[in-house]
Enzyme design. Structure first.
Site, PDB file in Angstrom:
ATOM      1  N   HIS A 296       0.810  -1.219   0.000  1.00  0.00           N
ATOM      2  CA  HIS A 296       0.000   0.000   0.000  1.00  0.00           C
ATOM      3  C   HIS A 296       0.843   1.267   0.000  1.00  0.00           C
ATOM      4  O   HIS A 296       0.330   2.353   0.148  1.00  0.00           O
ATOM      5  CB  HIS A 296      -0.929   0.001   1.216  1.00  0.00           C
ATOM      6  CG  HIS A 296      -1.899  -1.148   1.194  1.00  0.00           C
ATOM      7  ND1 HIS A 296      -2.974  -1.154   0.352  1.00  0.00           N
ATOM      8  CD2 HIS A 296      -1.912  -2.323   1.845  1.00  0.00           C
ATOM      9  CE1 HIS A 296      -3.629  -2.300   0.515  1.00  0.00           C
ATOM     10  NE2 HIS A 296      -2.999  -3.024   1.408  1.00  0.00           N
ATOM     11  N   ARG A 297       2.147   1.110  -0.098  1.00  0.00           N
ATOM     12  CA  ARG A 297       2.989   2.283   0.006  1.00  0.00           C
ATOM     13  C   ARG A 297       2.780   3.233  -1.176  1.00  0.00           C
ATOM     14  O   ARG A 297       2.904   4.440  -1.037  1.00  0.00           O
ATOM     15  CB  ARG A 297       4.446   1.869   0.128  1.00  0.00           C
ATOM     16  CG  ARG A 297       5.267   2.893   0.853  1.00  0.00           C
ATOM     17  CD  ARG A 297       6.612   2.337   1.253  1.00  0.00           C
ATOM     18  NE  ARG A 297       6.520   1.453   2.398  1.00  0.00           N
ATOM     19  CZ  ARG A 297       7.311   0.397   2.593  1.00  0.00           C
ATOM     20  NH1 ARG A 297       8.218   0.098   1.712  1.00  0.00           N
ATOM     21  NH2 ARG A 297       7.169  -0.349   3.663  1.00  0.00           N
ATOM     22  N   GLY A 298       2.457   2.669  -2.331  1.00  0.00           N
ATOM     23  CA  GLY A 298       2.205   3.483  -3.512  1.00  0.00           C
ATOM     24  C   GLY A 298       1.021   4.408  -3.304  1.00  0.00           C
ATOM     25  O   GLY A 298       1.086   5.607  -3.602  1.00  0.00           O
TER      26      GLY A 298
END
Lengths: 362, 663
Positions: A296-298
């Site tokens: 989910h870092r994007g």
């Protein structure tokens, strides 16, 4: 708290500290690079930036120049980690104890700094180690803090980051992931906050970066040489003027520098108020799903970068247009290219696909 | 940081959360390994766990926090005090999450002599380390797959015995060290040693959500938390309290939870049927099932609990686990069918399979089940042989001055002083040596300890690949590529660089320049096309020159050349040369320069391809002749010789590759 309050006269302090640095605002073109750096100066949450490009594209110049436009921060004056005096959660254990004991911590206002991590730095120097002198003289074990301590609340700059030793990279990733440095070695046992903005530069010809480290950079910008003839002439002219008389050159840009500094401070203040609506949220999530970005870092980085850009530009709301201008730098380095899949995914075309699907204006 | 994200605020990830709760409930459960791609809240969840852990009673002044009412689990000192009739001071404290950072050195993990006391009083007393702190707590290792081998050894020893035995620097101590081990890892960065993997009762693969609304929710919660942690935590305070109570109640209930003999029998049978490795699987299942029952507030383990426990305990112990989603029972899923089909394949290996081999696609046996292929299942023997050979040829660790300091040792000439160890050695003798007050420490030559440093060897693996049209049938190219891709992944995990040299047509070229980014190499190899003649000599010369060039740049470079070819050569290198002779000449360059190399004979399997219509005798003769020639070629090159044996045929290669990406 205010009893001990001291304030540096920042502009002069900075000048004496940085000497004759080429002004940030005098860098010609390279909009993306400058934007990425400024976004980080406004919002630490953006997660750092990696500048990739061949030699002579002003990468290092820009990073060093950034130091001069960074905002001031409040810090506990006598703390080796420069803890924030009014945010107990982000303090080191000692400051927290002092705070809980009712002591009023001496504070000072200081500019954020760019801390260098040299390639030859040993692990001891990076994480810190036992204080040798104290140990030999008195047989006492004291922690001598390292670069990760200095980097807390500042910018940690690694030139040629792709040439960094693996074991240093691991340590760096650990600290970056947790926001703290945990040391359990050479007889010392310490943990202290180490929240820094990681800025790296590299020349891809010299070798690649491990994907895990690549992923740690919030933004990645591919810096290309300037191709406009006029711009090239301008670059040479400014460089010559700067070298001939740095003081005069810097004076000529002082107004622009001050304006940028103000923009950054204003951006910081505006940031918490910037709204990110439902449709833009769906646009960002949709792009990440479509591009098959790991984890989910994007999503999180793209949201933060977009919010910060809106804040910088004085907008109160993130629009699709804001997202478009930070999408590539936030996502391009996170794309997976799977074997036996011929077609390449492109951030911009996916942006437009998802945007159209949701019926958003560009 | 002390501010941790509330456990109950984590969106979805049911399996991960449940697995962590199971560990919070039962100290008997041997830990959990969370495996998954970057940025999937693995570490966040572990850190969040500490806020809902229950309290335990502990001896207040004991460094190991011994249980006041369980004499068997006490350290020797507490036991003595207890036996002497002393009433031990107790306190109630929460179970903690103790960090084991990657940079930890051995002395801090196991504990060592207390330096300050030794200097001041000349006494050799023990200063407890992380293993002491971890006793009765949770020991957390982030990036557990990157942990140094010798630290892993120490950890395994302690975990196996439940105690830490220290014999070093004049201290001799044993103390209880019973901890729940929690690890997180990104499999892309490297695997885990089998012994360590087996230590974890539970393995959960964590994946990012692919639902847009959920992703928005995840990002928004994170932002709200970052902006104002206090308010965010206040929102979840009730839920957190409720969960904490639930865990505490479950922990109290645990001892009363019964598991019927019938279910225990079933669990053991299932472990056998699934061919779970070792003895641990069914034990793990019963431990986990009990904890689940307790967590659900029940006094008896049910079939559903067992099924869930199997979901947690089997993935790393059973090869080719049938695909299942969390919540489904495993008891009813027919993994045994797959196993039986595997056996069938061996039996009639020249039957249907030969037909399969001719056709392009390779169906997964019969029945339309889809399988989540475990890495070990798609790791055919050939790959393992190749891996072993390559591993033998590349030193994984080297002693160097610039590496990281991992431990110290006594040695005759010390030129890289380990200060901490040296001081510890000198400390107990300070009074004898006449040090008083604020004098500097008196250090004698015999105190000196050498730093032992390690660095992962920086090897460059150069793959030389035959991409000529004559040799490479579609399937064979596919297999070569697949093998190559998995070797590239391996090289990345070992932190080695890779380069790929390709020969086809009339020449050779470097397809992938030496790189540490395995994705680049993977892309290039995936897109590789085949055709034309077989200029083996060209390929070897290109590789040789590449190695020479890189050696000039890095004196310490450890090169390894891997030739993937059937040994054929039909293009001469010199103008009037002979194709075969030139290839041998090129090969001898590697031997002369002592460049380590491996020759993987991809032509070996051609002999079994049924579309070549040979009589048995002719086939055998051809096979023997080629085999001899290739052995001779390997000898000329100074290379290890590895014939590429048939791959198991029940594995869909393309599917396997896709799976590999997501493992």
């Amino acid at each position: 708290m205010t009893d001990h309050h001291t304030t540096h006269d920042t502009p002069t302090a900075k000048e004496s500290r940085t000497g004759g640095i080429f002004p940030f605002t005098a860098i010609v073109d390279q909009t993306e690079m400058k934007r990425a750096l400024v976004l980080n100066a406004i919002n630490q949450g953006v997660g750092g930036v990696l500048l990739r490009g061949e030699r002579g594209t002003a990468k290092s110049t820009a990073v060093r120049a950034l130091a001069e436009v960074l905002p001031n921060i409040e810090a506990v004056a006598d703390c080796p980690y420069g803890c924030p005096p009014d945010d107990r959660d982000r303090m080191c254990s000692e400051c927290r104890e002092r705070c809980d004991a009712g002591e009023s911590l001496p504070t000072e206002t200081r500019p954020m700094r760019v801390i260098d991590l040299p390639l030859n730095a040993s692990e001891d120097r990076v994480v810190g180690s036992i204080d040798l002198e104290r140990a030999v003289q008195a047989g006492e074990r004291e922690f001598e803090s390292g670069i990760l301590a200095e980097a807390n609340r500042n910018i940690l700059y690694v030139d040629e980051v792709n040439l960094l030793d693996d074991h240093i990279v691991d340590v760096l990733l650990d600290a970056a992931a947790m926001g703290e440095n945990i040391v359990e070695r050479e007889g010392v046992s310490v943990r202290h906050p180490s929240e820094f903005i990681l800025v790296g530069t590299m020349n891809p010809e010299e070798g690649d970066l491990r994907p895990q480290l690549l992923d740690r950079f919030g933004l990645v910008v591919d810096v290309e040489g300037v191709s406009e003839v006029d711009d090239r002439v301008e670059i040479t002219r400014r460089r010559a003027a700067f070298e001939a008389d740095p003081d005069a050159f810097r004076a000529a840009y002082e107004e622009a520098q001050a304006a940028l500094r103000e923009d950054i401070v204003a951006g910081r203040e505006r940031l918490p108020r910037v709204e990110l609506g439902d449709d833009v949220a769906r646009l960002i999530a949709g792009m990440n799903i479509e591009l098959d970005v790991d984890g989910h870092r994007g999503d999180i980085t793209l949201r933060r970068a977009a919010r910060t850009l809106a804040a910088l530009e004085g907008d109160d709301e993130v629009t699709a247009r804001t997202v478009r201008r930070v999408a590539r730098m936030a996502l391009d380095h996170r794309l997976q290219r799977l074997p036996f899949e011929e077609e390449e995914q492109d951030v911009m075309s996916v942006f437009h696909d998802v945007r159209r699907e949701l019926g958003l204006e560009d | 940081m002390e501010v941790s994200y509330p456990f109950t605020g984590i969106v979805d990830q049911q399996a991960m959360k449940r697995a962590l709760l199971v560990n919070a409930v039962s100290p008997d459960v041997n830990g959990v390994l969370l495996r998954g791609e970057r940025g999937t809240a693995k570490s966040t969840a572990v850190r969040a766990l500490s806020a809902i852990l229950p309290d335990i009673e502990a001896v207040a002044d004991c460094p190991y926090g011994c249980p006041p009412d369980d004499r068997d689990r006490m350290c020797s000192e507490c036991r003595e005090r207890c036996d002497a009739g002393e009433s031990l001071p107790t306190e109630t404290r929460p179970i903690r999450v103790v960090d084991l950072p990657l940079n930890a050195s051995e002395d801090r993990v196991v504990g060592s002599i207390d330096l300050q006391r030794a200097v001041q009083s000349g006494e050799a007393t023990f200063e407890p380390g992380i293993l002491a702190e971890a006793n009765r707590n949770i020991l957390y290792v982030d990036e557990v797959n990157l942990l140094d081998d010798h630290i892993v050894d120490v950890l395994l020893d302690a975990a196996a015995m439940g105690e830490n035995i220290v014999e070093r620097e004049g201290v001799s101590v044993r103390h209880p060290s019973e901890f729940v081990l929690i690890g997180t890892m990104n499999p892309e960065e490297g695997g885990l040693r089998p012994q360590l993997l087996d230590r974890f009762d539970i393995l959960v693969d964590v994946e990012a959500s692919d639902d847009a609304a959920e992703r928005v929710e995840i990002a928004e919660r994170r932002e709200r938390f970052d902006a104002d942690p206090e308010t965010f935590r206040a929102e979840y305070a009730d839920e957190q309290r409720a969960l904490r109570d639930r865990v505490r109640n479950a922990r109290e209930r645990l001892a009363a939870v019964e598991m019927s003999e019938e279910l225990q029998h079933d669990a053991a049978y299932e472990a056998l049927r699934q061919r779970a490795h070792g003895m641990r699987a069914d034990i793990a299942v019963s431990r986990v099932a009990r904890a689940i029952a307790a967590l659900d507030g029940e006094n008896a383990v049910t079939e559903a609990h067992v099924a869930e426990a199997q979901y947690f305990a089997f993935p790393h112990r059973v090869e080719g686990v049938a695909e299942m989603t969390f919540g489904e029972g495993l008891l009813s899923t027919g993994n045994d069918e797959e196993a039986e089909e595997g056996e069938d394949d061996e039996d009639d290996s020249d039957g249907d399979d030969a037909v399969d081999q001719q056709g392009g696609g390779i169906p997964i046996a019969e029945g339309e089940q889809s399988y989540t292929v475990d890495r070990t299942a798609i790791d055919p023997p050939t790959d393992r042989t190749m891996r072993t050979a390559l591993a033998r040829r590349t030193p994984s660790r080297v002693d160097v001055r610039s590496g990281r300091y991992v431990r110290s040792r006594v040695q005759e000439e010390v030129d890289d002083v380990a200060i901490d160890a040296t001081l510890r050695a000198a400390a107990p003798h300070q009074q004898q040596r006449g040090r008083t007050g604020s004098d500097d420490l008196v250090i004698e030559p015999r105190d000196l300890r050498q730093k032992l440093r390690e660095r992962t060897a920086r090897a460059l693996v150069v793959f030389v690949v035959d991409a000529s049209g004559s040799v490479m049938s579609g399937r064979q190219m596919m297999e070569t590529k697949r093998g190559l891709l998995s070797l590239i992944e391996d090289a990345y995990r070992a932190r080695n660089r890779v380069a790929v040299v390709v020969f086809r047509g009339e020449s050779a070229f470097t397809l992938v320049e030496p790189t540490r980014n395995h994705r680049h190499a993977r892309d290039a190899v995936s897109g590789l096309t085949v055709g034309g003649n077989t200029p083996l000599a060209h390929g070897l010369v290109e590789a040789y020159q590449l190695v020479q060039r890189e050696k000039r740049r890095d004196q310490d470079l450890y090169p390894l050349v891997v030739l993937l070819s059937d040994g054929q050569s039909n293009v001469e290198y010199r103008e009037d040369g002979d194709a075969k002779e030139d290839a041998f000449r090129a090969a001898s360059l590697f031997d002369e320069d002592d460049v380590p190399s491996v020759f993987v004979d991809t032509g070996h399997k051609i002999d079994t391809t049924p579309d070549e219509i040979w009589t048995d005798r002719k086939a055998r003769r051809m096979k023997r002749k080629r085999h001899e020639r290739n052995r001779e070629f390997a000898a000329t090159m100074g290379a290890d010789y590895l014939p590429l044996i048939d791959l198991p045929r029940d594995v869909d290669l393309e599917a396997a590759n896709r799976e590999e990406e997501t493992v």
